[in-house]
Design a protein around this motif. Structure first.
Motif, PDB file in Angstrom:
ATOM      1  N   GLY A  61      -6.865  14.361  -5.802  1.00 43.13           N
ATOM      2  CA  GLY A  61      -5.846  15.312  -6.212  1.00 43.13           C
ATOM      3  C   GLY A  61      -5.426  15.176  -7.662  1.00 43.13           C
ATOM      4  N   LEU A  62      -5.756  14.035  -8.284  1.00 41.94           N
ATOM      5  CA  LEU A  62      -5.375  13.808  -9.677  1.00 41.94           C
ATOM      6  C   LEU A  62      -6.453  14.237 -10.661  1.00 41.94           C
ATOM      7  CD1 LEU A  62      -3.699  10.277  -9.400  1.00 41.94           C
ATOM      8  CD2 LEU A  62      -2.593  12.526  -9.394  1.00 41.94           C
ATOM      9  N   ALA A  63      -7.684  14.397 -10.170  1.00 38.33           N
ATOM     10  CA  ALA A  63      -8.799  14.817 -11.026  1.00 38.33           C
ATOM     11  C   ALA A  63      -9.859  15.452 -10.142  1.00 38.33           C
ATOM     12  CB  ALA A  63      -9.378  13.615 -11.781  1.00 38.33           C
ATOM     13  N   PRO A  64     -10.720  16.317 -10.713  1.00 40.50           N
ATOM     14  CA  PRO A  64     -11.781  16.939  -9.914  1.00 40.50           C
ATOM     15  C   PRO A  64     -12.713  15.890  -9.331  1.00 40.50           C
ATOM     16  CG  PRO A  64     -11.518  18.056 -12.018  1.00 40.50           C
ATOM     17  CD  PRO A  64     -10.700  16.801 -12.102  1.00 40.50           C
ATOM     18  N   ALA A  65     -13.122  16.077  -8.100  1.00 42.42           N
ATOM     19  CA  ALA A  65     -14.039  15.147  -7.444  1.00 42.42           C
ATOM     20  C   ALA A  65     -15.470  15.674  -7.514  1.00 42.42           C
ATOM     21  CB  ALA A  65     -13.636  14.952  -5.990  1.00 42.42           C
ATOM     22  N   GLY A  66     -16.437  14.784  -7.355  1.00 43.01           N
ATOM     23  CA  GLY A  66     -17.811  15.216  -7.188  1.00 43.01           C
ATOM     24  C   GLY A  66     -18.717  15.027  -8.383  1.00 43.01           C
ATOM     25  N   SER A  67     -18.200  15.031  -9.589  1.00 44.83           N
ATOM     26  CA  SER A  67     -19.065  14.907 -10.764  1.00 44.83           C
ATOM     27  C   SER A  67     -19.328  13.439 -11.080  1.00 44.83           C
ATOM     28  CB  SER A  67     -18.421  15.589 -11.971  1.00 44.83           C
ATOM     29  OG  SER A  67     -17.164  15.026 -12.247  1.00 44.83           O
ATOM     30  N   GLY A  68     -20.542  13.146 -11.584  1.00 43.72           N
ATOM     31  CA  GLY A  68     -20.901  11.788 -11.935  1.00 43.72           C
ATOM     32  C   GLY A  68     -20.149  11.304 -13.154  1.00 43.72           C
ATOM     33  N   ARG A  69     -19.801  10.013 -13.162  1.00 39.92           N
ATOM     34  CA  ARG A  69     -19.036   9.448 -14.274  1.00 39.92           C
ATOM     35  C   ARG A  69     -19.525   8.041 -14.593  1.00 39.92           C
ATOM     36  NH1 ARG A  69     -15.679  12.584 -11.318  1.00 39.92           N
ATOM     37  NH2 ARG A  69     -14.194  13.927 -12.391  1.00 39.92           N
ATOM     38  N   THR A  70     -19.352   7.654 -15.841  1.00 35.27           N
ATOM     39  CA  THR A  70     -19.643   6.275 -16.219  1.00 35.27           C
ATOM     40  C   THR A  70     -18.395   5.558 -16.702  1.00 35.27           C
ATOM     41  OG1 THR A  70     -20.211   6.976 -18.467  1.00 35.27           O
ATOM     42  CG2 THR A  70     -22.020   6.806 -16.878  1.00 35.27           C
ATOM     43  N   ARG A  71     -17.277   6.259 -16.844  1.00 38.43           N
ATOM     44  CA  ARG A  71     -16.022   5.637 -17.289  1.00 38.43           C
ATOM     45  C   ARG A  71     -14.851   6.373 -16.650  1.00 38.43           C
ATOM     46  NH1 ARG A  71     -13.835   2.522 -21.727  1.00 38.43           N
ATOM     47  NH2 ARG A  71     -11.630   2.285 -21.173  1.00 38.43           N
ATOM     48  N   MET A  72     -13.883   5.617 -16.183  1.00 34.24           N
ATOM     49  CA  MET A  72     -12.693   6.222 -15.605  1.00 34.24           C
ATOM     50  C   MET A  72     -11.489   5.320 -15.876  1.00 34.24           C
ATOM     51  SD  MET A  72     -12.227   7.777 -11.780  1.00 34.24           S
ATOM     52  CE  MET A  72     -13.696   8.801 -12.021  1.00 34.24           C
ATOM     53  N   ASP A  73     -10.426   5.913 -16.392  1.00 28.23           N
ATOM     54  CA  ASP A  73      -9.193   5.183 -16.660  1.00 28.23           C
ATOM     55  C   ASP A  73      -8.083   5.739 -15.775  1.00 28.23           C
ATOM     56  OD1 ASP A  73     -10.505   3.790 -18.684  1.00 28.23           O
ATOM     57  OD2 ASP A  73      -9.962   5.267 -20.200  1.00 28.23           O
ATOM     58  N   THR A  74      -7.310   4.855 -15.195  1.00 26.27           N
ATOM     59  CA  THR A  74      -6.230   5.283 -14.321  1.00 26.27           C
ATOM     60  C   THR A  74      -4.909   4.663 -14.757  1.00 26.27           C
ATOM     61  OG1 THR A  74      -6.334   3.467 -12.716  1.00 26.27           O
ATOM     62  CG2 THR A  74      -7.892   5.289 -12.426  1.00 26.27           C
ATOM     63  N   THR A  75      -3.836   5.370 -14.454  1.00 26.66           N
ATOM     64  CA  THR A  75      -2.478   4.859 -14.669  1.00 26.66           C
ATOM     65  C   THR A  75      -1.774   4.813 -13.328  1.00 26.66           C
ATOM     66  OG1 THR A  75      -2.375   5.824 -16.888  1.00 26.66           O
ATOM     67  CG2 THR A  75      -0.286   5.214 -15.856  1.00 26.66           C
ATOM     68  N   VAL A  76      -1.174   3.680 -13.041  1.00 17.70           N
ATOM     69  CA  VAL A  76      -0.493   3.457 -11.766  1.00 17.70           C
ATOM     70  C   VAL A  76       0.930   2.991 -12.045  1.00 17.70           C
ATOM     71  CG1 VAL A  76      -0.507   2.110  -9.621  1.00 17.70           C
ATOM     72  CG2 VAL A  76      -2.672   2.806 -10.669  1.00 17.70           C
ATOM     73  N   LEU A  77       1.889   3.497 -11.291  1.00 15.76           N
ATOM     74  CA  LEU A  77       3.268   3.017 -11.359  1.00 15.76           C
ATOM     75  C   LEU A  77       3.572   2.236 -10.091  1.00 15.76           C
ATOM     76  CD1 LEU A  77       5.140   6.135 -12.793  1.00 15.76           C
ATOM     77  CD2 LEU A  77       4.486   4.051 -14.015  1.00 15.76           C
ATOM     78  N   VAL A  78       4.258   1.109 -10.253  1.00 15.37           N
ATOM     79  CA  VAL A  78       4.612   0.259  -9.119  1.00 15.37           C
ATOM     80  C   VAL A  78       6.094  -0.089  -9.188  1.00 15.37           C
ATOM     81  CG1 VAL A  78       3.921  -1.697  -7.700  1.00 15.37           C
ATOM     82  CG2 VAL A  78       2.333  -0.809  -9.419  1.00 15.37           C
ATOM     83  N   GLN A  79       6.834   0.315  -8.158  1.00 20.70           N
ATOM     84  CA  GLN A  79       8.254  -0.034  -8.046  1.00 20.70           C
ATOM     85  C   GLN A  79       8.378  -1.328  -7.255  1.00 20.70           C
ATOM     86  OE1 GLN A  79      10.224   3.153  -6.040  1.00 20.70           O
ATOM     87  NE2 GLN A  79       9.383   4.750  -7.372  1.00 20.70           N
ATOM     88  N   TYR A  80       9.300  -2.193  -7.668  1.00 22.40           N
ATOM     89  CA  TYR A  80       9.505  -3.455  -6.962  1.00 22.40           C
ATOM     90  C   TYR A  80      10.986  -3.686  -6.668  1.00 22.40           C
ATOM     91  CZ  TYR A  80       4.742  -4.872  -8.272  1.00 22.40           C
ATOM     92  OH  TYR A  80       3.376  -4.940  -8.417  1.00 22.40           O
ATOM     93  N   LEU A  81      11.216  -4.460  -5.622  1.00 23.88           N
ATOM     94  CA  LEU A  81      12.531  -5.031  -5.358  1.00 23.88           C
ATOM     95  C   LEU A  81      12.332  -6.532  -5.263  1.00 23.88           C
ATOM     96  CD1 LEU A  81      15.544  -4.308  -4.658  1.00 23.88           C
ATOM     97  CD2 LEU A  81      14.905  -4.755  -2.283  1.00 23.88           C
ATOM     98  N   ALA A  82      13.140  -7.288  -5.991  1.00 29.88           N
ATOM     99  CA  ALA A  82      13.016  -8.741  -5.992  1.00 29.88           C
ATOM    100  C   ALA A  82      14.369  -9.384  -5.734  1.00 29.88           C
ATOM    101  CB  ALA A  82      12.446  -9.237  -7.322  1.00 29.88           C
ATOM    102  N   ALA A  83      14.348 -10.521  -5.040  1.00 29.66           N
ATOM    103  CA  ALA A  83      15.550 -11.313  -4.803  1.00 29.66           C
ATOM    104  C   ALA A  83      15.550 -12.484  -5.776  1.00 29.66           C
ATOM    105  CB  ALA A  83      15.578 -11.804  -3.360  1.00 29.66           C
ATOM    106  N   VAL A  84      16.586 -12.563  -6.592  1.00 24.64           N
ATOM    107  CA  VAL A  84      16.689 -13.625  -7.592  1.00 24.64           C
ATOM    108  C   VAL A  84      17.819 -14.573  -7.197  1.00 24.64           C
ATOM    109  CG1 VAL A  84      17.028 -14.177 -10.021  1.00 24.64           C
ATOM    110  CG2 VAL A  84      15.878 -12.052  -9.378  1.00 24.64           C
ATOM    111  N   PRO A  85      17.543 -15.842  -6.975  1.00 19.98           N
ATOM    112  CA  PRO A  85      18.589 -16.793  -6.600  1.00 19.98           C
ATOM    113  C   PRO A  85      19.308 -17.342  -7.840  1.00 19.98           C
ATOM    114  CG  PRO A  85      16.485 -17.899  -6.617  1.00 19.98           C
ATOM    115  CD  PRO A  85      16.204 -16.461  -6.975  1.00 19.98           C
ATOM    116  N   PRO A  86      20.422 -18.031  -7.641  1.00 22.68           N
ATOM    117  CA  PRO A  86      21.065 -18.684  -8.785  1.00 22.68           C
ATOM    118  C   PRO A  86      20.177 -19.757  -9.398  1.00 22.68           C
ATOM    119  CG  PRO A  86      22.575 -18.533  -6.918  1.00 22.68           C
ATOM    120  CD  PRO A  86      21.215 -18.175  -6.412  1.00 22.68           C
ATOM    121  N   GLU A  87      19.402 -20.433  -8.561  1.00 21.24           N
ATOM    122  CA  GLU A  87      18.458 -21.450  -9.016  1.00 21.24           C
ATOM    123  C   GLU A  87      17.171 -21.308  -8.211  1.00 21.24           C
ATOM    124  OE1 GLU A  87      20.236 -25.255  -8.605  1.00 21.24           O
ATOM    125  OE2 GLU A  87      21.776 -24.895 -10.117  1.00 21.24           O
ATOM    126  N   GLY A  88      16.050 -21.660  -8.830  1.00 23.08           N
ATOM    127  CA  GLY A  88      14.775 -21.542  -8.133  1.00 23.08           C
ATOM    128  C   GLY A  88      13.933 -20.418  -8.715  1.00 23.08           C
TER     129      GLY A  88
END
Length: 326
Positions: A284-311
């Motif tokens: 859905g992000l690019a046309p499928a089916g054609s031959g390629r020798t190079r492809m660059d992708t951008t990905v976003l990743v959301q995180y939730l982290a628990a941070v303690p006072p120590e550790g």
């Protein structure tokens, strides 16, 4: 749209790797960083419930038409860009999303002194008979602006239950530069990006505990690169802190829950045309089916982290989506 299933090695599983193998702030820097209540809550629980209901209705409108237009009224980046990519995927594979229904909702509204204002909501959805919990975070830029979903990582059942609430039921925000934690919330994105790019010995990476979204993901990436190399495909992957605010809430152990976002750049190359193709999460992000020798992708990743006072900080949730292919 928050009903998603993510595996331990999701950084690889929903990227072009699968295709190649098959081919052969808190609210502002002035927000309170201590336990003392400061500022005012930006809305009541009843108003927060209405925000969530309006969001749900808009997502369902978008799903019925495969159109991102309704999302513009209830989302902002990075969530908007990620969910538009998800809609493109569903439209390409002709898979209409199921009706969005949240259950077991809870709200975590901090006292704030400036803009952007924000609050968090915990909610569950059911997909393929499995319950998935989400840590949704809504923001608004100014007094007359709409509330917009900004991030919504999937989390464990008890992640948000650790948030500290005052006798009035409101939460306490933690500043990005808070000094009373094992690591300042604002430093987490760069540290996490360094670990995923260079490994657990990278500068600053030691603030993060071993786990599925840290050391195990790095190992999976390295193993994936070796596997691809054996099939004539070269992969390089780099992570960086994405240009979005970091948000954090105080927890009962005097630590913090932190929402943040990384950007991943993947570069695939092969000397043999056709070895690379658009499939998996990239459909859905690019046309499928054609031959390629190079492809660059951008990905976003959301995180939730628990941070303690120590550790060391523990990553407890994520939502990942490829958003661009070249």
């Amino acid at each position: 749209m928050p009903a998603r299933t993510i595996t331990v090695a999701s950084v690889l599983a929903s990227s072009l790797l699968a295709a190649a193998l098959s081919a052969g702030c808190s609210g502002s820097s002035s927000s309170a960083g201590s336990a003392e209540p400061k500022g005012e809550p930006p809305l009541t629980k009843a108003e927060a419930e209405k925000v969530l209901a309006s969001y749900t209705a808009a997502v369902d409108r978008a799903a019925r038409t495969f159109s991102p237009k309704p999302l513009r009224t209830v989302e902002t980046d990075p969530q908007f860009t990620m969910d538009v990519a998800a809609l493109k995927f569903r439209r390409a594979v002709k898979q209409r999303p199921t009706k969005l229904h949240f259950t077991n909702t809870s709200f975590y509204i901090p006292r704030l002194t400036g803009y952007p204002q924000w609050f968090a909501a915990g909610a569950a959805t059911v997909r393929n008979k499995q319950t998935v919990r989400h840590a949704l975070l809504f923001t608004r830029a100014k007094a007359d602006a709409p509330w917009l979903l900004t991030v919504a990582p999937q989390v464990g059942d008890t992640a948000l239950s650790k948030v500290a609430l005052g006798s009035d039921g409101y939460a306490t925000p933690v500043a990005p530069d808070a000094k009373d934690l094992a690591v300042a919330p604002g430093r987490l994105p760069a540290a996490h990006a360094a670990l995923l790019t260079e490994g657990p010995r990278a500068a600053g990476a030691s603030v993060l505990a071993e786990g599925a979204q840290t050391t195990e993901t790095y190992k999976a990436l390295k193993e994936g690169e070796k596997t691809l190399a054996g099939r004539g495909v070269t992969l390089s992957s780099r992570f960086a802190a994405a240009p979005y605010d970091v948000y954090a809430l105080r927890t009962r152990d005097r630590g913090a829950l932190v929402w943040y976002v990384l950007k991943q750049k993947e570069a695939y190359s092969s000397s043999r045309p056709g070895r690379l193709s658009v499939s998996g999460d990239l459909v859905g992000l690019a046309p499928a089916g054609s031959g390629r020798t190079r492809m660059d992708t951008t990905v976003l990743v959301q995180y939730l982290a628990a941070v303690p006072p120590e550790g060391r900080a523990t990553v407890t949730g994520l939502y990942r989506k490829a958003v661009h292919v070249k």
